[in-house]
Design an enzyme around this catalytic site. Structure first.
Site, PDB file in Angstrom:
ATOM      1  N   ASN A   1      14.555 -18.329  -4.257  1.00 47.77           N
ATOM      2  CA  ASN A   1      15.019 -18.914  -2.993  1.00 47.77           C
ATOM      3  C   ASN A   1      14.702 -20.401  -2.987  1.00 47.77           C
ATOM      4  O   ASN A   1      13.534 -20.785  -2.949  1.00 47.77           O
ATOM      5  CB  ASN A   1      14.307 -18.193  -1.832  1.00 47.77           C
ATOM      6  CG  ASN A   1      14.702 -18.728  -0.468  1.00 47.77           C
ATOM      7  OD1 ASN A   1      15.377 -19.745  -0.349  1.00 47.77           O
ATOM      8  ND2 ASN A   1      14.274 -18.028   0.573  1.00 47.77           N
TER       9      ASN A   1
ATOM     10  N   CYS B   1      16.712 -23.017   5.578  1.00 42.93           N
ATOM     11  CA  CYS B   1      17.688 -22.518   4.586  1.00 42.93           C
ATOM     12  C   CYS B   1      19.134 -22.729   5.024  1.00 42.93           C
ATOM     13  O   CYS B   1      20.050 -22.648   4.205  1.00 42.93           O
ATOM     14  CB  CYS B   1      17.455 -21.040   4.314  1.00 42.93           C
ATOM     15  SG  CYS B   1      15.765 -20.697   3.817  1.00 42.93           S
TER      16      CYS B   1
ATOM     17  N   HIS C   1      23.406 -17.635   1.203  1.00 42.73           N
ATOM     18  CA  HIS C   1      22.075 -18.171   0.872  1.00 42.73           C
ATOM     19  C   HIS C   1      21.344 -17.136   0.019  1.00 42.73           C
ATOM     20  O   HIS C   1      21.398 -15.937   0.290  1.00 42.73           O
ATOM     21  CB  HIS C   1      21.305 -18.465   2.156  1.00 42.73           C
ATOM     22  CG  HIS C   1      19.855 -18.747   1.920  1.00 42.73           C
ATOM     23  ND1 HIS C   1      19.440 -19.680   1.016  1.00 42.73           N
ATOM     24  CD2 HIS C   1      18.732 -18.200   2.465  1.00 42.73           C
ATOM     25  CE1 HIS C   1      18.114 -19.699   0.997  1.00 42.73           C
ATOM     26  NE2 HIS C   1      17.664 -18.814   1.874  1.00 42.73           N
TER      27      HIS C   1
HETATM   28  O1  UT7 Z   1      15.083 -17.773   3.206  1.00 47.23           O
HETATM   29  C1  UT7 Z   1      14.589 -17.525   4.492  1.00 47.23           C
HETATM   30  C2  UT7 Z   1      14.743 -16.117   4.859  1.00 47.23           C
HETATM   31  N1  UT7 Z   1      13.882 -15.303   4.070  1.00 47.23           N
HETATM   32  C3  UT7 Z   1      14.201 -14.055   3.859  1.00 47.23           C
HETATM   33  O2  UT7 Z   1      15.248 -13.628   4.292  1.00 47.23           O
HETATM   34  C4  UT7 Z   1      13.222 -13.163   3.148  1.00 47.23           C
HETATM   35  C5  UT7 Z   1      13.132 -11.870   3.845  1.00 47.23           C
HETATM   36  N2  UT7 Z   1      12.151 -10.930   3.318  1.00 47.23           N
HETATM   37  C6  UT7 Z   1      12.203 -10.401   2.070  1.00 47.23           C
HETATM   38  O3  UT7 Z   1      12.999 -10.794   1.250  1.00 47.23           O
HETATM   39  C7  UT7 Z   1      11.308  -9.224   1.778  1.00 47.23           C
HETATM   40  O4  UT7 Z   1      10.727  -8.760   2.969  1.00 47.23           O
HETATM   41  C8  UT7 Z   1      10.187  -9.529   0.758  1.00 47.23           C
HETATM   42  C9  UT7 Z   1      10.800  -9.679  -0.624  1.00 47.23           C
HETATM   43  C10 UT7 Z   1       9.428 -10.761   1.162  1.00 47.23           C
HETATM   44  C11 UT7 Z   1       9.222  -8.326   0.710  1.00 47.23           C
HETATM   45  O5  UT7 Z   1       9.926  -7.133   0.384  1.00 47.23           O
HETATM   46  P1  UT7 Z   1       9.749  -5.826   1.269  1.00 47.23           P
HETATM   47  O6  UT7 Z   1      10.549  -4.777   0.628  1.00 47.23           O
HETATM   48  O7  UT7 Z   1      10.043  -6.184   2.686  1.00 47.23           O
HETATM   49  O8  UT7 Z   1       8.233  -5.487   1.042  1.00 47.23           O
HETATM   50  P2  UT7 Z   1       7.078  -5.321   2.130  1.00 47.23           P
HETATM   51  O9  UT7 Z   1       6.685  -6.649   2.679  1.00 47.23           O
HETATM   52  O10 UT7 Z   1       7.469  -4.255   3.077  1.00 47.23           O
HETATM   53  O11 UT7 Z   1       5.908  -4.813   1.214  1.00 47.23           O
HETATM   54  C12 UT7 Z   1       5.970  -3.523   0.568  1.00 47.23           C
HETATM   55  C13 UT7 Z   1       4.718  -3.340  -0.260  1.00 47.23           C
HETATM   56  C14 UT7 Z   1       3.431  -3.641   0.509  1.00 47.23           C
HETATM   57  O12 UT7 Z   1       2.446  -2.725   0.092  1.00 47.23           O
HETATM   58  P3  UT7 Z   1       2.108  -1.446   1.016  1.00 47.23           P
HETATM   59  O13 UT7 Z   1       1.690  -2.000   2.340  1.00 47.23           O
HETATM   60  O14 UT7 Z   1       3.384  -0.669   1.069  1.00 47.23           O
HETATM   61  O15 UT7 Z   1       1.001  -0.785   0.238  1.00 47.23           O
HETATM   62  C15 UT7 Z   1       3.053  -5.022   0.035  1.00 47.23           C
HETATM   63  O16 UT7 Z   1       1.669  -5.262   0.125  1.00 47.23           O
HETATM   64  O17 UT7 Z   1       4.728  -4.237  -1.371  1.00 47.23           O
HETATM   65  C16 UT7 Z   1       3.510  -4.994  -1.388  1.00 47.23           C
HETATM   66  N3  UT7 Z   1       3.802  -6.307  -1.943  1.00 47.23           N
HETATM   67  C17 UT7 Z   1       3.795  -6.565  -3.275  1.00 47.23           C
HETATM   68  N4  UT7 Z   1       3.527  -5.792  -4.335  1.00 47.23           N
HETATM   69  C18 UT7 Z   1       3.645  -6.342  -5.555  1.00 47.23           C
HETATM   70  C19 UT7 Z   1       4.148  -7.430  -1.278  1.00 47.23           C
HETATM   71  N5  UT7 Z   1       4.368  -8.429  -2.153  1.00 47.23           N
HETATM   72  C20 UT7 Z   1       4.153  -7.922  -3.395  1.00 47.23           C
HETATM   73  C21 UT7 Z   1       4.234  -8.460  -4.689  1.00 47.23           C
HETATM   74  N6  UT7 Z   1       3.978  -7.650  -5.743  1.00 47.23           N
HETATM   75  N7  UT7 Z   1       4.595  -9.748  -4.932  1.00 47.23           N
END
Ligand code: UT7
Length: 317
Positions: free
Chosen positions: A274, A103, A244
């Protein structure tokens, strides 16, 4: 800039994996993304972006001295995306190569172009960021498939007699210690083609999102603060910050830390998701088109991505 016309909305994704429009919007800010049709290739859109940049600069392909394409999803490993552009643009006087810095790739490429311009101010360099992340997306993995989009953006870099214009300062950084948090292993030479030792999901982008998020938030803020401080600038001196576009919450955190009003930070993640190396040139293009950057303005570009790589560029437009 150029993006494929096909749009994949959050409600389309609701039909593919266990997710919801609300979850995606709240956690990422994304509403829709453009993705390639099955029979399309990203070089088509890289070419369209490059051609528009050349036209705006009143240049022909043969005027170019160098083509740098930042991408982690070229059409082929060989020839490179830059070579495909060299051919399509008839850039018979240009060297051409791809650059892999995830990125942060566009900023890395811009900084390299700037170094060439310092030794050859009359050169014309095409810098492209282009990605087909949809081709490396596991459409069964809800933790990643809601995030990515395809597209391309391009700029021409050349010398200027107006000395105050151009790149003022840059930071290029890397931290390999956490590389397993964000990977795309399939297609590399660690494994043979169709190697049974490599699980099928390794042919797609894999990410431990929460861990990456924490590091990205910290790093984006550090990059922005450091480059401003060492140039004796305050965030308020920026006409526009173009980060980004990985997650709206990362951008909002950065905006709040820098105490910038919303109109000083460019955000278009809602419409594109992204797009990795393409995200900053697409944002730059839209910012200019919307009149949000004018000649003489100070603009800051900041990026963070897999590897990890990170980079920022402070420039006077
Ligand atoms: O470009 C390169 C750099 N990339 C980045 O900087 C991306 C960095 N990461 C992120 O943007 C975020 O971490 C994500 C958008 C990928 C995820 O968001 P988050 O707030 O960190 O969510 P999480 O991974 O902590 O997941 C929270 C909950 C989980 O359920 P439990 O364990 O709390 O029951 C996941 O299983 O959300 C669940 N979950 C979803 N639910 C509905 C994960 N993906 C989804 C989804 N739809 N698509």
């Amino acid at each position: 800039m150029a993006v494929p016309p096909k749009i994949l909305t959050n409600s389309d994704l609701e039909k593919m994996v266990d997710t919801s429009d609300e979850w995606i919007q709240v956690r990422t800010g994304i509403r829709e993304r453009h993705i390639l049709n099955d029979n399309e290739v990203i070089s088509t859109y890289a070419f369209l972006a490059a051609k528009e940049a050349l036209d705006k600069a009143n240049l022909q392909g043969e005027d170019l001295n160098l083509i740098i394409c930042a991408t982690l999803t070229p059409d082929y490993l060989m020839p490179s995306l830059a070579i495909l552009l060299q051919k399509e643009l008839s850039a018979v006087n240009a060297g051409a190569f791809d650059l892999s810095a995830t990125c942060s790739g566009f900023i890395y490429a811009l900084v390299i172009a700037d170094q060439f311009i310092r030794s050859h101010p009359d050169w014309k360099i095409l810098v492209v960021g282009a990605e087909a992340l949809s081709r490396k997306t596991n459409w069964e993995d809800r933790t990643t498939c809601v995030l990515f989009g395809d597209g391309a953006g391009a700029v021409i870099v050349t010398g200027s007699k107006e000395e105050e214009r151009g790149i003022i300062d840059f930071i290029l950084g890397a931290d390999g210690s956490n590389w397993p948090l964000l990977t795309l292993k399939g297609g590399g030479s660690a494994y043979f083609p169709f190697d049974e030792r490599l699980p099928k999901d390794e042919y797609y982008i894999k990410m431990q999102g929460r861990e990456v998020f924490k590091i990205a938030v910290r790093m984006m803020e550090k990059l922005a603060s450091e480059i401003l401080e060492r140039n004796n600038l305050k965030p308020q001196d920026l006409a526009l910050l173009i980060p980004h576009q990985a997650n709206m919450r990362i951008i909002e955190y950065l905006r709040e830390k820098l105490e910038l009003p919303p109109e000083r930070v460019f955000i278009n993640i809602q419409r594109y998701g992204n797009t990795s190396a393409a995200s900053i040139p697409i944002a730059l293009y839209e910012a200019e088109r919307e009149g949000r950057i004018k000649k003489g303005d100070i603009v800051l570009l900041v990026a963070f991505g897999g590897g990890f790589t990170f980079a920022s560029v402070l420039l006077r437009w």
